[in-house]
Design an enzyme around this catalytic site. Structure first.
Site, PDB file in Angstrom:
ATOM      1  N   THR A 228       0.848  -1.248  -0.098  1.00  0.00           N
ATOM      2  CA  THR A 228       0.201   0.094  -0.064  1.00  0.00           C
ATOM      3  C   THR A 228       0.825   1.248  -0.020  1.00  0.00           C
ATOM      4  OG1 THR A 228      -2.011   1.052   0.967  1.00  0.00           O
ATOM      5  CG2 THR A 228      -0.223   0.043   2.439  1.00  0.00           C
ATOM      6  N   GLN A 250      -0.991   4.231   7.598  1.00  0.00           N
ATOM      7  CA  GLN A 250      -0.958   3.454   6.849  1.00  0.00           C
ATOM      8  C   GLN A 250       0.310   2.732   6.614  1.00  0.00           C
ATOM      9  OE1 GLN A 250      -4.317   3.632   6.103  1.00  0.00           O
ATOM     10  NE2 GLN A 250      -3.557   2.746   4.091  1.00  0.00           N
ATOM     11  N   HIS A 253       0.657  -1.072   7.649  1.00  0.00           N
ATOM     12  CA  HIS A 253       0.382  -2.325   6.618  1.00  0.00           C
ATOM     13  C   HIS A 253       1.466  -3.137   6.621  1.00  0.00           C
ATOM     14  CE1 HIS A 253      -3.587  -2.022   4.832  1.00  0.00           C
ATOM     15  NE2 HIS A 253      -3.515  -0.618   4.895  1.00  0.00           N
ATOM     16  N   GLU A 318      -1.253   5.065  -4.618  1.00  0.00           N
ATOM     17  CA  GLU A 318      -2.467   4.721  -4.507  1.00  0.00           C
ATOM     18  C   GLU A 318      -3.548   5.352  -3.884  1.00  0.00           C
ATOM     19  OE1 GLU A 318      -3.963   0.477  -2.169  1.00  0.00           O
ATOM     20  OE2 GLU A 318      -1.983   1.391  -2.013  1.00  0.00           O
ATOM     21  N   HIS A 319      -3.051   5.829  -2.600  1.00  0.00           N
ATOM     22  CA  HIS A 319      -4.011   6.757  -2.006  1.00  0.00           C
ATOM     23  C   HIS A 319      -3.422   8.154  -1.790  1.00  0.00           C
ATOM     24  CE1 HIS A 319      -4.238   2.948   0.310  1.00  0.00           C
ATOM     25  NE2 HIS A 319      -5.324   2.993  -0.119  1.00  0.00           N
ATOM     26  N   ASP A 352     -10.366   2.184   3.317  1.00  0.00           N
ATOM     27  CA  ASP A 352      -9.912   1.111   3.435  1.00  0.00           C
ATOM     28  C   ASP A 352     -11.128   0.180   4.132  1.00  0.00           C
ATOM     29  OD1 ASP A 352      -7.321   1.362   2.428  1.00  0.00           O
ATOM     30  OD2 ASP A 352      -6.483   1.478   4.642  1.00  0.00           O
ATOM     31  N   HIS A 411      -8.985 -12.306 -47.043  1.00  0.00           N
ATOM     32  CA  HIS A 411      -9.932 -11.223 -46.815  1.00  0.00           C
ATOM     33  C   HIS A 411     -10.828 -10.770 -47.383  1.00  0.00           C
ATOM     34  CE1 HIS A 411      -7.302 -11.753 -42.991  1.00  0.00           C
ATOM     35  NE2 HIS A 411      -7.959 -10.802 -42.499  1.00  0.00           N
TER      36      HIS A 411
END
Length: 426
Positions: A228, A250, A253, A318-319, A352, A411
């Site tokens: 994270t 955070q 984590h 991410e955040h 979260d 084709h």
């Protein structure tokens, strides 16, 4: 001008760790592919000290486990799942099938079809990630996925009751007490007792993330989700206590979780450094958060809000938590992030756990090209076409010429056959 007040590990140091993880994962996946359940059981015994008669929980076992969970916990889970359901249903409502007649007699369209089966990984280990059950299982079910299976590891040889309850309440069709690489491999490759799925999703440690990377192609994935990441953008209106709290909150984590501060205020930068040192003296998870901050923490001083946007987009974290006088400026101008948390009233922990947006988000720069997990990730947008006899004769002449331009004679013949067969019809 950008000034780095604190730097984290270099890309070269991080890459070395990634290489070692990749080798371990590749060997484990090969074992599961070759030996199936036998290999899964061996890995489970080695890493989790767990070898039950069956990794899949029966309906009776699930019922007994859920009954052990305190009523308040059940109500809290339902509260979070209701918020996630409301937002996911609104997202689903934004997806529409399309059909258009672009020229007379030519009908083109697309349909949104849910993936048939999905495997959801809900991390355990030090932290029982109850919320990941809501984010993956519930979102897949709202998208319309018929078969959703879910895996979570035991915690120190014990059943994580609340996590199992959350999986069940979210609507999982099969629940397995199985973790790590072996869980990802079993879901994606399949074994004698576990049917493979079409897609695997969910966060996890470095080994789980690498397993998803190596399994991609054999199955679909939500996104490459590594450790994270949290970025706080602050100006002089912010305060060091809140910034430090939100970064360390955070960082707990895991020891490889990057956290960063971009600020226009040198005073705030040093105030935050001091506050981080103070909080690490009292934070119960300081053993993890301190390593995260030491090795991966960054503080970047910039001259302006515009420069803050540029630096934040380079990080593509991410955040991204915005503690500035005008948070909406970043909503209007930033382009690379997983989720924005605008203003001091909200925070990453809300996202979260409870507020309704999904917490499985892009890391390691992936926010440059993808967003996070949502109902749309579980849905395939497929196309179709229908053509009238008159229209096929008309289209065929254009198609034949364009095919011959590329030297595709076969084709061209597909088109010319339609011109000959339908061209003289009145």
């Amino acid at each position: 001008m950008v000034k780095v007040i604190k730097a984290g590990k270099t890309k070269e140091e991080v890459s070395k760790n990634d290489f070692e993880v990749a080798k371990i994962v590749a060997d484990a996946l090969k074992e599961v592919e070759t030996r199936g359940d036998e290999a899964v059981r061996e890995f489970s015994e080695r890493f989790d000290k767990w070898s039950p008669e069956s990794f899949r929980l029966s309906e009776e076992q699930i019922k007994e486990i859920v009954a052990k969970v305190p009523e308040e916990v059940i109500e809290d889970i339902k509260f979070a799942q209701n918020n996630i359901r409301i937002f996911a249903e609104a997202q689903l409502a934004s997806l529409h099938d399309v059909e258009v007649e672009n020229i007379p007699g030519v009908i083109l369209g697309h349909k949104n079809i849910p993936v048939n089966s999905v495997g959801c990984y809900i991390p355990g280990g030090r932290y029982p990630m109850v919320a990941s059950a809501h984010m993956s299982v519930l979102t897949a079910k709202i998208a319309g996925v018929k078969r959703v299976i879910a895996c979570t590891p035991p915690i120190k040889g014990e059943v994580p009751n609340a996590t199992i309850a959350a999986m069940h309440l979210a609507g999982a069709d099969e629940i397995y007490l199985l973790g790590g690489i072996q869980a990802m491999a079993a879901m994606a490759i399949g074994t004698e007792t576990i049917l493979p799925v079409d897609m695997i999703v969910g966060p996890g440690n470095a080994f789980v993330a690498e397993a998803k990377r190596q399994l991609y192609g054999r199955v679909g994935i939500d996104l490459f989700a590594g450790p994270t990441e949290t970025l706080v953008i602050a100006d002089e209106t912010a305060d060091g206590e809140m910034i430090a709290t939100d970064l360390l909150g955070q960082g707990e984590h895991g020891p490889t979780s990057p956290c960063a501060l971009i600020t226009t205020s040198e005073k705030i930068a040093y105030e935050t450094l001091k506050e981080i040192d103070r909080q690490l003296e009292i934070l119960p998870t300081a053993d993890v958060a301190s390593v995260s901050w030491r090795d991966y923490g960054q503080i970047i001083l910039v001259d302006s809000i515009e420069e803050a946007v540029n630096e934040a987009d380079k990080l593509a974290f991410e955040h991204v938590e915005v503690l500035t006088e005008n948070p909406d400026y970043f909503l209007e101008n930033m382009t690379n992030y997983g989720c924005l948390f605008l203003g001091p009233e909200t925070n990453v922990a809300y996202g979260d756990k409870v507020i309704g947006t999904n917490h499985t988000l892009p890391t390691k720069g992936a926010a440059r090209y993808t967003g996070g997990l949502w109902v749309g990730k579980f849905i395939k947008t497929v196309t179709y076409q229908k053509v009238s006899p008159e229209a096929t004769a008309y289209i065929g002449e254009y198609a034949a010429r364009l095919c011959m331009l590329e030297n595709f004679a076969g084709h061209a013949e597909q088109a010319l056959l339609r011109v000959r067969r339908y061209g003289n019809k009145k």
